[in-house]
Design a protein around this motif. Structure first.
Motif, mmCIF file in Angstrom:
data_model
loop_
_atom_site.group_PDB
_atom_site.id
_atom_site.type_symbol
_atom_site.label_atom_id
_atom_site.label_comp_id
_atom_site.label_asym_id
_atom_site.label_seq_id
_atom_site.Cartn_x
_atom_site.Cartn_y
_atom_site.Cartn_z
ATOM 1 N N THR A 235 8.508 6.822 5.637
ATOM 2 C CA THR A 235 8.882 8.110 4.687
ATOM 3 C C THR A 235 10.225 7.996 4.327
ATOM 4 O O THR A 235 10.994 7.402 4.986
ATOM 5 C CB THR A 235 8.542 9.378 5.726
ATOM 6 N N TYR A 236 10.267 8.475 2.949
ATOM 7 C CA TYR A 236 11.654 8.621 2.556
ATOM 8 C C TYR A 236 11.999 9.704 1.899
ATOM 9 O O TYR A 236 11.327 10.556 1.288
ATOM 10 C CB TYR A 236 11.985 7.257 1.672
ATOM 11 N N GLY A 237 13.281 10.203 1.908
ATOM 12 C CA GLY A 237 13.780 11.361 1.291
ATOM 13 C C GLY A 237 15.185 11.692 1.552
ATOM 14 O O GLY A 237 16.010 10.794 1.574
ATOM 15 N N THR A 238 15.740 12.724 1.564
ATOM 16 C CA THR A 238 17.092 13.277 1.461
ATOM 17 C C THR A 238 17.741 12.994 0.312
ATOM 18 O O THR A 238 18.950 13.493 0.231
ATOM 19 C CB THR A 238 17.815 12.563 2.832
ATOM 20 N N GLU A 239 17.426 12.017 -0.621
ATOM 21 C CA GLU A 239 17.963 11.852 -2.017
ATOM 22 C C GLU A 239 16.989 11.040 -2.750
ATOM 23 O O GLU A 239 15.630 11.082 -2.518
ATOM 24 C CB GLU A 239 19.381 10.916 -1.561
ATOM 25 N N MET A 240 17.496 10.773 -4.086
ATOM 26 C CA MET A 240 16.451 10.465 -5.282
ATOM 27 C C MET A 240 16.064 9.069 -4.757
ATOM 28 O O MET A 240 16.874 8.090 -4.361
ATOM 29 C CB MET A 240 16.935 10.438 -6.288
ATOM 30 N N MET A 241 14.807 8.505 -5.052
ATOM 31 C CA MET A 241 14.223 7.359 -4.915
ATOM 32 C C MET A 241 14.348 6.690 -6.304
ATOM 33 O O MET A 241 13.880 7.083 -7.250
ATOM 34 C CB MET A 241 13.098 7.168 -4.128
ATOM 35 N N ALA A 242 14.854 5.314 -6.484
ATOM 36 C CA ALA A 242 14.720 4.523 -7.742
ATOM 37 C C ALA A 242 13.262 3.964 -7.629
ATOM 38 O O ALA A 242 12.984 3.513 -6.827
ATOM 39 C CB ALA A 242 15.926 3.726 -8.016
ATOM 40 N N GLU A 243 12.734 3.862 -9.095
ATOM 41 C CA GLU A 243 11.538 3.070 -9.216
ATOM 42 C C GLU A 243 11.706 1.805 -8.713
ATOM 43 O O GLU A 243 10.774 1.220 -8.250
ATOM 44 C CB GLU A 243 11.138 3.428 -10.507
ATOM 45 N N ALA A 244 12.869 1.163 -9.005
ATOM 46 C CA ALA A 244 12.992 -0.230 -8.713
ATOM 47 C C ALA A 244 13.006 -0.446 -6.976
ATOM 48 O O ALA A 244 12.236 -1.263 -6.726
ATOM 49 C CB ALA A 244 14.432 -0.869 -9.408
ATOM 50 N N THR A 245 13.613 0.338 -6.414
ATOM 51 C CA THR A 245 13.581 0.303 -4.937
ATOM 52 C C THR A 245 12.196 0.669 -4.352
ATOM 53 O O THR A 245 11.612 -0.128 -3.380
ATOM 54 C CB THR A 245 14.531 1.473 -4.496
ATOM 55 N N LEU A 246 11.583 1.660 -4.872
ATOM 56 C CA LEU A 246 10.011 1.844 -4.608
ATOM 57 C C LEU A 246 9.329 0.602 -4.514
ATOM 58 O O LEU A 246 8.521 0.182 -3.761
ATOM 59 C CB LEU A 246 9.412 3.042 -5.309
ATOM 60 N N GLN A 247 9.286 -0.079 -5.896
ATOM 61 C CA GLN A 247 8.482 -1.137 -5.752
ATOM 62 C C GLN A 247 8.766 -2.469 -5.092
ATOM 63 O O GLN A 247 8.143 -3.127 -4.521
ATOM 64 C CB GLN A 247 8.537 -1.620 -7.493
ATOM 65 N N ALA A 248 10.122 -2.412 -4.743
ATOM 66 C CA ALA A 248 10.735 -3.457 -3.942
ATOM 67 C C ALA A 248 9.989 -3.246 -2.413
ATOM 68 O O ALA A 248 9.779 -4.223 -1.646
ATOM 69 C CB ALA A 248 12.138 -3.451 -3.832
ATOM 70 N N VAL A 249 9.981 -1.985 -2.066
ATOM 71 C CA VAL A 249 9.678 -1.597 -0.862
ATOM 72 C C VAL A 249 8.064 -1.996 -0.533
ATOM 73 O O VAL A 249 7.561 -2.421 0.388
ATOM 74 C CB VAL A 249 9.578 -0.148 -0.360
ATOM 75 N N ARG A 250 7.371 -1.790 -1.613
ATOM 76 C CA ARG A 250 5.963 -1.966 -1.612
ATOM 77 C C ARG A 250 5.671 -3.633 -1.377
ATOM 78 O O ARG A 250 4.745 -3.883 -0.594
ATOM 79 C CB ARG A 250 5.223 -1.623 -2.866
ATOM 80 N N VAL A 251 6.461 -4.310 -1.970
ATOM 81 C CA VAL A 251 6.347 -5.987 -1.637
ATOM 82 C C VAL A 251 6.854 -6.289 -0.232
ATOM 83 O O VAL A 251 6.339 -7.092 0.403
ATOM 84 C CB VAL A 251 7.448 -6.654 -2.952
#
Length: 444
Positions: A235-251
């Motif tokens: 789970t992620y929150g407290t600030e904005m998530m960048a699209e690039a970071t989200l895709q990196a976490v999926r990998v």
């Protein structure tokens, strides 16, 4: 908690403590508190990180109907001011070995808002937040109201206690972990290496964290050397998530579900449901919470609303609604967060959300972290600037030209950074592993 028997409750320093042993430790703290004169209405501050004694103290203080003021070593310079605002009468300090000492304090005054707790006979919680002026605000919650959301039984998780307990999100995670019979996993520190080691050793299933930490984890590649297959939910929150970071976490974690969370120190943590693993659209709300969007700004009303600020006026309107200041897009029941109203950069009258530019910068080769902010401009009023953390060293002039070209191909001209500064990773992180942006106009 008493119904969970000897099931594992806490993982700390390579050892697992069962619920039966944990409840015994809570009972020991109840007796200590009585000996120390800490009872109903007592304002008790405590400073430390997650450990058996600290967590047991949390529950013992609530059972004693005291007012809890959690603090952490990360905010040591601010502690005297926080003690004054909260009117703390006691201070318990815990060291890294879970040893403790107690001191009595003489507060200048008892905050008037505590009378609400005196009348209800319920325990209280004080957490702190900073407003746009930087003046810390003491937020008072009724712990009984905070705990209502945990009454309905749910599945327990083996949860990494990453979010600090002196912030509402961390305290919420702590309560949820033990209410559902989960395991609280205490990492040695919040470095990527230590967090990965804790997940592997305790076979943790849930990591509540921040986008900034996930970005740091991706850059460090600490996850490569550990078996993190037990992790089922991030789970992620407290600030904005960048699209690039989200895709990196999926990998990094293909086996894990990714879930965006949303909460406010003033109104509590809302239930949330991400549209998909690769989506930044999220549905928020749940029992006890209401939301509305007015002029693209999110408003929240909650049964778990704070009782009020200890040192400033209440922010709620006459009907109990709180303006979050978060700009959102709406798609049916789902929202996409664009950024805080206070963070918007006005370039010649046109709005720039820093998170949008940061997301584009993070897609560029060799960029580990990016923080976008405003600088003065003689014609436009404001212009966009960025602080960049690199994976490997690079010539600043060449970097600036490369990033300008990268952004021009993806953003409108007024959103492209006019200044780029290279900084170390630590300069981009707050004590809570959130991104820090320079003040408006700060020199770089």
């Amino acid at each position: 908690m008493d119904g969970f028997g000897s099931a594992p409750a806490l993982y700390w320093r390579g050892r697992t403590h069962g619920y039966d042993a944990f409840l015994d430790l809570i009972a020991q703290w109840e007796a200590r508190l009585a000996d120390l004169g800490i009872g109903p209405g007592s304002v008790c501050a405590f400073c430390g990180d997650y450990s058996p004694n600290v967590i047991a103290l949390v529950f013992a203080l609530m059972k004693a109907r005291a007012v809890l003021v959690p603090l952490t070593p990360a905010i040591e310079p601010e502690i005297p001011r926080f003690l004054d605002i909260s009117g703390a009468e006691h201070l318990l300090r815990f060291d890294e070995n879970d040893s403790w000492n107690h001191g009595r304090l003489t507060p200048s005054a008892r905050p008037a808002l505590f009378s609400r707790l005196d009348e209800s006979g319920t325990p209280g919680l004080v957490v702190f937040t900073s407003g746009s002026t930087g003046i810390p605000k003491g937020i008072l919650h009724d712990c009984d109201r905070v705990m209502r959301k945990f009454v309905q039984p749910r599945a327990g998780w083996s949860t990494v206690l990453f979010l600090l307990m002196d912030h509402f999100g961390g305290f919420n995670t702590l309560l949820g972990t033990f209410a559902y019979g989960g395991v609280g996993v205490c990492p040695e520190s919040r470095s990527p290496q230590a967090v990965c080691a804790a997940i592997a050793a305790a076979r943790a299933t849930l990591l509540p964290t921040t986008p900034t930490f996930l970005n740091l984890l991706s850059a460090s590649r600490a996850y490569v050397g550990h078996d993190l297959s037990s992790l089922k939910l991030i789970t992620y929150g407290t600030e904005m998530m960048a699209e690039a970071t989200l895709q990196a976490v999926r990998v990094m974690f293909p086996q894990a579900e990714l879930k965006q969370t949303y909460g406010l120190s003033e109104s509590g943590v809302l239930r949330s449901k991400s549209d998909a693993n690769d989506s930044l659209w999220v549905k928020i709300g749940g029992p006890g919470f209401e939301t509305k969007v007015v002029d693209d700004i999110l408003w929240v009303r909650s049964e778990a609303n704070m009782l009020g600020y200890l040192n400033v006026e209440s922010p709620f309107d006459a009907e109990g609604w709180y303006c979050t200041g978060d700009h959102v897009e709406v798609k049916g029941e789902y929202l996409r967060f664009l950024g805080r109203k206070s963070e918007i950069i006005s370039v010649g009258g046109q709005k720039v959300f820093p998170s949008e530019v940061e997301s584009v910068l993070l897609e560029a080769e060799n960029v580990v972290e990016a923080a976008v902010y405003a600088i003065p401009h003689p014609l436009l009023g404001k212009a966009v600037a960025a602080r960049i953390t690199l994976n490997t060293p690079e010539d600043p002039d060449a970097l600036f030209r490369r990033l300008r070209d990268h952004c021009k191909a993806r953003l409108q001209k007024y959103k492209v950074p006019m200044r780029v500064q290279i900084v170390e990773a630590d300069a981009q992180l707050s004590q809570r592993f959130k991104k820090t942006r320079p003040l408006d106009g700060e020199s770089s």
